[in-house]
Write an enzyme that holds these catalytic residues in place. Structure first.
Site, PDB file in Angstrom:
ATOM      1  N   GLU A 191       4.295 -10.864   0.664  1.00  0.00           N
ATOM      2  CA  GLU A 191       2.867 -10.551   0.595  1.00  0.00           C
ATOM      3  C   GLU A 191       2.453 -10.383  -0.859  1.00  0.00           C
ATOM      4  OE1 GLU A 191       1.271  -8.721   4.403  1.00  0.00           O
ATOM      5  OE2 GLU A 191       2.216  -7.086   3.342  1.00  0.00           O
ATOM      6  N   GLY A 229      -5.929  -8.277   1.493  1.00  0.00           N
ATOM      7  CA  GLY A 229      -7.266  -7.702   1.636  1.00  0.00           C
ATOM      8  C   GLY A 229      -8.300  -8.235   0.669  1.00  0.00           C
ATOM      9  N   GLU A 267       0.835  -1.210   0.000  1.00  0.00           N
ATOM     10  CA  GLU A 267       0.000   0.000   0.000  1.00  0.00           C
ATOM     11  C   GLU A 267       0.866   1.254   0.000  1.00  0.00           C
ATOM     12  OE1 GLU A 267      -2.375  -1.112   3.374  1.00  0.00           O
ATOM     13  OE2 GLU A 267      -3.244  -2.727   2.188  1.00  0.00           O
TER      14      GLU A 267
HETATM   15  C1  PEP Z   1      -1.438  -6.627   5.149  1.00  0.00           C
HETATM   16  O1  PEP Z   1      -1.968  -5.546   5.273  1.00  0.00           O
HETATM   17  O2  PEP Z   1      -0.195  -6.714   5.210  1.00  0.00           O
HETATM   18  C2  PEP Z   1      -2.278  -7.796   4.937  1.00  0.00           C
HETATM   19  C3  PEP Z   1      -1.698  -8.943   4.725  1.00  0.00           C
HETATM   20  O3  PEP Z   1      -3.620  -7.590   4.971  1.00  0.00           O
HETATM   21  P1  PEP Z   1      -4.756  -8.761   4.959  1.00  0.00           P
HETATM   22  O4  PEP Z   1      -4.342  -9.775   5.999  1.00  0.00           O
HETATM   23  O5  PEP Z   1      -6.003  -8.055   5.304  1.00  0.00           O
HETATM   24  O6  PEP Z   1      -4.747  -9.362   3.611  1.00  0.00           O
END
Ligand code: PEP
Length: 286
Positions: free
Chosen positions: A194, A200, A124
């Site tokens: 990630e 999300g 983000e």
């Molecule tokens: C994050 O914000 O790093 C994340 C993994 O969010 P979520 O678990 O909601 O996918």
């Protein structure tokens, strides 16, 4: 965002070659972390959440480190209610020391209130705030120079995933993000893999997909440093982790923890995630 299940299933560990899972001699202590992002909306809610999460960490919790990355304004009050059961970290930092950077928060500011973990490179921040690999690298170096620990987030977009580019995207982000980081500082570095398509979205990577990318990341780190060093670095998975997915993810040899967004805002869900079952979901509960 639509992620074809077929493409997920078609994506096998073989895309990344054999696992480089270390032998048990390289056991890494798991790290479960939460990222509150722009939540919750009041200090009272933040403290209720923090207290609840802390109370979920009990004598029967696995031997695990727990960290919460929270908005700056809640850091000190959150620290005051968790009774030392977990680390309270910052969601980011300005890489400059001082001066004309309106809205910035420096490493010395957060260090001075007791912060020891800082997040860098979250997708983000990359996408919405335009933070580049160069800027993220400057953050990592500054955080480490200040004596704190950094969790560097990396991960590919959906288009990159579907083009089989996860490994090369992670390689680039690791090499650029950790440029100039000394080997002796790596015990204060954790990597959060990630995949952007999983953050999300409710579309958690399968344990096999996550494991294969984690193994690849460990290979990249071994190439940048050496195998022994790479085997000591914790690599966390992040992206729609829930109580339903944590056990099977944690059963994977190269998955050393989780970075959890949405579910870290729910005491019951995050409490269950912290109390994961390393033997996998089919094993008897702890
Ligand atoms: C994050 O914000 O790093 C994340 C993994 O969010 P979520 O678990 O909601 O996918």
């Amino acid at each position: 965002m639509k992620l074809a299940l077929a493409s997920l299933l078609a994506y096998t560990a073989s895309a990344f070659g054999p696992s480089t899972a270390p032998p048990s001699a390289h056991a890494r202590k798991p790290l479960i972390s939460g990222n509150w992002k722009l939540n919750p909306q009041t200090k009272e809610e933040a403290l209720t959440l923090a207290r609840g999460i802390a109370s979920a960490i009990t004598d029967s919790t696995p031997d695990v480190d727990v960290a919460l990355f929270v908005p700056y304004v809640f850091i000190e009050s959150t620290m005051s209610v968790v009774g030392g059961k977990l680390s309270v970290g910052a969601e980011g930092v300005c890489p400059h020391s001082n001066g004309a950077y309106t809205g910035g928060i420096s490493t010395s500011m957060i260090k001075s209130i007791g912060v020891d973990w800082v997040l860098a490179g979250h997708s983000e921040r990359r996408e919405i705030f335009g933070e580049t690999d160069y800027y993220i690298n400057a953050q990592c170096l500054k955080i480490l120079d200040e004596g704190m620990s950094v969790m560097l987030c990396i991960g590919e977009s959906l288009a990159e995933f579907e083009a089989d580019l996860a490994g090369s995207v992670c390689a680039t982000q690791l090499k650029k993000g950790l440029k100039g980081v000394r080997k002796e500082d790596l015990d204060r570095v954790a990597i959060a893999y990630e995949p952007v398509w999983a953050i999300g979205t409710g579309k958690v990577a399968t344990p096999e997909i996550a494991q294969s990318v984690h193994a690849k990341c460990r290979d990249i780190l071994a190439g940048m440093y050496d195998r022994e060093t790479a085997n000591m670095i914790r690599i966390l998975y992040g992206g729609s982790v829930t109580p339903d997915s944590i056990d099977d993810l944690m059963a994977m040899p190269d998955i050393d923890g989780a970075l959890v967004g949405g579910a870290s805002l729910d005491i019951n869900k995050f409490g269950r995630i912290v109390n994961f079952n390393k033997a996998g979901s089919l094993a008897p509960a702890n």
